[in-house]
Design a protein around this motif. Structure first.
Motif, PDB file in Angstrom:
ATOM      1  N   GLY A  25       0.771  -1.237   0.000  1.00 24.84           N
ATOM      2  CA  GLY A  25       0.000   0.000   0.000  1.00 24.84           C
ATOM      3  C   GLY A  25       0.802   1.288   0.000  1.00 24.84           C
ATOM      4  N   LEU A  26       2.122   1.213  -0.107  1.00 20.73           N
ATOM      5  CA  LEU A  26       2.954   2.414  -0.084  1.00 20.73           C
ATOM      6  C   LEU A  26       2.784   3.224  -1.366  1.00 20.73           C
ATOM      7  CD1 LEU A  26       5.324   4.061   1.231  1.00 20.73           C
ATOM      8  CD2 LEU A  26       6.864   2.607  -0.119  1.00 20.73           C
ATOM      9  N   VAL A  33      20.666  13.260   6.295  1.00 17.76           N
ATOM     10  CA  VAL A  33      20.831  12.927   7.709  1.00 17.76           C
ATOM     11  C   VAL A  33      19.508  12.465   8.305  1.00 17.76           C
ATOM     12  CG1 VAL A  33      21.430  13.854   9.977  1.00 17.76           C
ATOM     13  CG2 VAL A  33      22.768  14.509   7.971  1.00 17.76           C
ATOM     14  N   SER A  34      18.408  13.119   7.919  1.00 20.66           N
ATOM     15  CA  SER A  34      17.110  12.807   8.512  1.00 20.66           C
ATOM     16  C   SER A  34      16.468  11.541   7.939  1.00 20.66           C
ATOM     17  CB  SER A  34      16.153  13.987   8.327  1.00 20.66           C
ATOM     18  OG  SER A  34      15.916  14.224   6.950  1.00 20.66           O
ATOM     19  N   THR A  35      16.859  11.127   6.723  1.00 22.67           N
ATOM     20  CA  THR A  35      16.195   9.975   6.096  1.00 22.67           C
ATOM     21  C   THR A  35      17.055   8.719   6.039  1.00 22.67           C
ATOM     22  OG1 THR A  35      16.942  10.536   3.853  1.00 22.67           O
ATOM     23  CG2 THR A  35      14.848  11.509   4.608  1.00 22.67           C
ATOM     24  N   ALA A  36      18.297   8.786   6.506  1.00 23.07           N
ATOM     25  CA  ALA A  36      19.236   7.680   6.325  1.00 23.07           C
ATOM     26  C   ALA A  36      18.708   6.353   6.846  1.00 23.07           C
ATOM     27  CB  ALA A  36      20.574   8.012   6.988  1.00 23.07           C
ATOM     28  N   GLY A  89      16.738   1.015   5.533  1.00 22.85           N
ATOM     29  CA  GLY A  89      16.099  -0.115   6.185  1.00 22.85           C
ATOM     30  C   GLY A  89      14.661  -0.333   5.777  1.00 22.85           C
ATOM     31  N   SER A  90      13.746   0.387   6.434  1.00 23.52           N
ATOM     32  CA  SER A  90      12.320   0.118   6.245  1.00 23.52           C
ATOM     33  C   SER A  90      11.843   0.393   4.823  1.00 23.52           C
ATOM     34  CB  SER A  90      11.494   0.917   7.252  1.00 23.52           C
ATOM     35  OG  SER A  90      11.778   2.295   7.144  1.00 23.52           O
TER      36      SER A  90
END
Length: 197
Positions: free
Chosen positions: A82-83, A119-122, A127-128
């Protein structure tokens, strides 16, 4: 600069995919959607934008008319989970498949997805996000490009559902994308950027 979810009603605990798509097509800023939640996407740094530009240019030059390379304005949908999201770069070869409807704005069959880390999305991108992306049957490569240093992580689908990861580091390294029958040097990806190797 962070985008604000102006087109979406608030507060609302759950947004349907249909509500999301209708509002997103009218929205001033881009938003991701996952399991009923809508998240505004933020702006990007100079390094991030140069990396995306270099990826699009480098891949486009090597692929010619064999495949289409899309920037982050092309939404990608993963039906299995669903993404709805906007990868930094999407590559599709052969016939493009889109979500049903009259709009050709939600791609279903990318062969390669590339994301540039900030930096904020690494943590999310490495991973997810990969766990969600690998549910796309057509996807053969998922590439993560570091914006803080000269390092690229290449995930490749092997036989069955097995994925391997390879790390490329330094301007002399060359990213291999066998599904596209090409290699992309890291000095091309990091052109006009002075980052530590």
């Amino acid at each position: 600069m962070a985008a604000q979810p102006q087109a979406f009603p608030s507060p609302k605990p759950f947004v349907t995919p249909e509500e999301y798509l209708a509002a997103e097509r009218e929205a001033e800023f881009k938003h991701e959607y996952y399991q009923g939640e809508v998240t505004a996407m933020s702006g990007a740094s100079r390094a991030h934008n140069l990396l995306v530009s270099n990826l699009i240019r480098g891949l486009g030059n090597l692929l010619g008319d064999r495949c289409n390379v899309f920037p982050s304005d092309m939404r990608v949908h993963v039906p299995a989970n669903g993404l709805y999201t906007y990868p930094n770069v999407s590559v599709v070869c052969g016939e493009e498949q889109y979500l049903e409807g009259t709009h050709l704005d939600t791609l279903l069959n990318p062969v390669v997805l590339l994301e540039v880390l900030s930096v904020s999305t690494a943590r999310n991108e490495r991973g997810s996000k990969f766990l969600l992306y690998k549910s796309i049957p057509s996807l053969q490569h998922y590439v993560v490009v570091d914006s803080q240093r000269v390092k690229v992580y290449g995930h490749s689908r092997g036989p069955g559902e097995d994925w391997t990861i390879r790390e490329y580091q330094g301007l002399g390294a060359v990213l291999s994308l066998p599904a596209l029958a090409l290699e992309l040097p890291l000095h091309t990806i990091y052109r006009q950027l002075n980052l530590p190797e």
